[in-house]
Scaffold this active site. Sequence first.
Site, PDB file in Angstrom:
ATOM      1  N   HIS A 133      30.940 -51.092 -53.395  1.00 37.09           N
ATOM      2  CA  HIS A 133      29.805 -51.161 -52.474  1.00 37.09           C
ATOM      3  C   HIS A 133      29.757 -52.490 -51.724  1.00 37.09           C
ATOM      4  CE1 HIS A 133      25.503 -51.875 -51.534  1.00 37.09           C
ATOM      5  NE2 HIS A 133      25.562 -50.617 -51.138  1.00 37.09           N
ATOM      6  N   CYS A 172      38.937 -42.161 -42.065  1.00 39.99           N
ATOM      7  CA  CYS A 172      37.777 -43.045 -41.914  1.00 39.99           C
ATOM      8  C   CYS A 172      37.530 -43.854 -43.183  1.00 39.99           C
ATOM      9  CB  CYS A 172      36.539 -42.251 -41.536  1.00 39.99           C
ATOM     10  SG  CYS A 172      36.081 -41.054 -42.789  1.00 39.99           S
TER      11      CYS A 172
HETATM   12  C1  PEP Z   1      35.673 -42.334 -48.173  1.00 40.41           C
HETATM   13  O1  PEP Z   1      35.443 -41.823 -49.248  1.00 40.41           O
HETATM   14  O2  PEP Z   1      36.830 -42.624 -47.769  1.00 40.41           O
HETATM   15  C2  PEP Z   1      34.571 -42.664 -47.259  1.00 40.41           C
HETATM   16  C3  PEP Z   1      34.812 -43.155 -46.057  1.00 40.41           C
HETATM   17  O3  PEP Z   1      33.301 -42.486 -47.708  1.00 40.41           O
HETATM   18  P1  PEP Z   1      32.498 -43.507 -48.655  1.00 40.41           P
HETATM   19  O4  PEP Z   1      33.285 -44.784 -48.694  1.00 40.41           O
HETATM   20  O5  PEP Z   1      31.164 -43.654 -48.055  1.00 40.41           O
HETATM   21  O6  PEP Z   1      32.480 -42.777 -49.949  1.00 40.41           O
END
Ligand code: PEP
Length: 851
Positions: A427, A803
């Site tokens: 996080h 992403c």
């Molecule tokens: C991922 O899991 O790659 C993503 C972009 O979502 P998050 O990091 O919010 O879980």
Amino acid sequence: MQQEKRFDPVTLITPTAAMSPSVHGGRAKCLQRLIRLDMPVPTTVALSFAAVRKIARGQMPDMAGILDPFGANPLLSVRPSSQDPDWGGPSAILNIGMNDTRYAQLIDSLGADAATSIYLRFIQSYAVQVARLDPEPFHLPDTPTEESLRAMLDAYEYETDEVFPQDPAEQLGQVLRSMARAWDGTTARLLRQAKGAPADAGLGLVVQSMALGVGEGTSGAGVIQFVDDATGERRIKGRYLSQSQGRDALTVAKGALFLCKDGRGPSVEEELPEVFEQLRNYGDLCRIRLREEMQIEFTIENGQLHILDAVRVQRSNRASVRIAVALAEDQVIPTDEAVMRVDPAVLSELLHRQVDSVSPRDRIVRGIAASPGAAVGRIVFTANEAQASAARSEPCILVRRETTPEDIRGMHAAAAVVTVRGGITSHAAVIGRGLGLPCVVGASDLVIDRKGKRLIAPDGRKFHEGDMITVDGTSGDVLAGAAPLLEPALDGAFQQLLQWADQYRDIGVRANADTPADAQTARNFMAQGIGLCRTEHMFFEGDRLGMMREMIFADTVTERQAVLDRLLPMQRGDFAELFHIMQGQPVCIRLFDPPLHEFLPADKSGHRELAEQLSLPLSEVHARVEALSEYNPMLGMRGVRLGLTYPEIYDMQARAIFEATVEASRSGDPVVPEIMIPLVSAMREVELVKARIDAVAGHVRAETGVQFNYRYGVMVETPRAALRAEDIAQYAAFLSFGTNDLTQMTYGLSRDDAGRFMSAYVNAHVYEEDPFHTLDVDGVGELLKMGAERGRAGRSDVVLSICGEHGGSRSAIDFCRKQNFNYVSCSPFRVPAARLSAAQLAISDARAELR
Ligand code: PEP
Ligand code: MG
């Protein structure tokens, strides 16, 4: 190896001699270029990598062949010539050939002082660098005298039981041997490998006739360059020292001349105007013909200028951008070459403050460098304290065991964040990069003593709340005290370089942006839209957290709907603002993803507060929090599972998106929002959510009388979604691979806990790299490939992207280009580096095709 057959092991450098940097090294090749430009370079002989390898093994070349071009009684220097000058090499040795006979001759021609000083210098370097003797008895005296010379010769004999070698061929042979062997030493090997040299990198050597720089008449040595190595500005820089050799002018405390006129003292421009003019012309010639900013080493011998060497100017990151752009603007190099010359990693550094690299570093601990840049501030241990500190305008560093969504406001308020736990996609790391906030995670050697409100460093030092520390998110260091920082450097050169990069780039670059501030940063860095807006972060703002908690505690659909109705206008406002900032660009909004319990307080006092807010008995709050807790929340009720269990949440978000679309389209270009569903693992999930969202779209169209389109897509972040991409794509206009979760699930490795053992794993080569940091092309990449192929089989025009945090890295961009993905999406602050990497990859491919 085969290539070397065309080249002689020992080559007299002439304009037409067969020479190559990959055979003789960069320095030798550069000297040939200077000779071709008619510069007064003393006679020079180059030894190839192959010849030097043999010398290291004890097979000496024909020494007479090397010495022949220099005539009788030469004085020589030997310098290293590695393929890339940045890989270093052993120090130069000057004045080889000095012996008692030559000494007597030089006394006659140059005077006793000059002759003694030359002989002393040679004995010193020979004793220390070649015979590897203790340097103590070989310090140069302040005044060179006959006695000091005798004493040094005696010291040599005493230490080695041999008289100082008098035969120039023997001296040269020993110098070559010691330099060849030094290249094979462990330290030299490690140092050059750290700079990217291959394990088998070769060393060439150049043997050059000495231009003496000492003696009667105007004599001396100096170094000149035509650019400022810190800023990249064009200006003459360097020093010249009368009666000196090599780079002495740069190291003496006083006596050296400035090059240009300077109020602080005499200059070469005033005292030796013709030499100055010649040097300036040579500088221009080097820049234009060698297509690079060079530093020139020169010697004046009895009024005569000699150019001994020219090397690429060492430069700061900031200067590297400015120099490349200036060379292209002056049409010395084409723009694609300027784009190729800047390391993308350099750009990320320029966007942030940095710890000044020349200052001493008092390291408290080293963790994982999770978000680049540096900040100084006072230690705080909670998000509330961080906010209080910001309210007092006091920069602070938020130090936590790990951060949770509840800390988001504290993170906004802090100058930097340090966590004891976590890895590159935890996080704190993700938010830090999104906010451009320096961040060090996984500093597991640090102990937080919460009661004592202090940190305990691995060396036992204690740092209390309020103590000043520095976080270097670029290196992963946490430093004691306030280290001096350098400001970011977003100048015109930076913008120009990226504009050129965009002309060559053939894959889109979007930004992951959750807030209007992120979106503005994305826009400033010319991202081509938002590739991921994580909507859950919007619910931690202001009094929304309270409303979220009310919603979670709602017993009935009606109660839940009532809270969502209050959240709707806020959420609509969020989206309208994003659409407004990104007007004309695509914005991809991911519906709510995290497990609900992330919104609940973790400790007793939080439970008490919540009980007051909701007018519920404390026991009920405890019970509900307990009921919501999951053994493995990251694999539990989150993402689309939550969306299907409480469909009103996604309904509200869809409505907010559509109403904002209508609103934003009224005041500007039509907006076509993209709605993305997280954590999908089955086609039916996609189908069910789509039916509801289509219905909401229909209602909003009917209510407003405004027609609009939207694109519906899926985030592929479970292995099953990749495997079933063909079915899923029937309902999805786009598939965006969330490589954070996909890596976590492919490896079965917790992204929040992997930091604990990741460095041990990487050190033992279990994993070549941290897969959360560098896309695992072999494993996760296989799933991406399969997902892309199957997705295209289901829908030929499906738009593909990634992403996850990997999106900004060169290796992931390389992979995505090869798989014909449409775009990558990364943190806004990584957008410039991603644009540059993408352009470099396209240029390299185009060049390879031409070959
Ligand atoms: C991922 O899991 O790659 C993503 C972009 O979502 P998050 O990091 O919010 O879980
Ligand atoms: Mg995810």
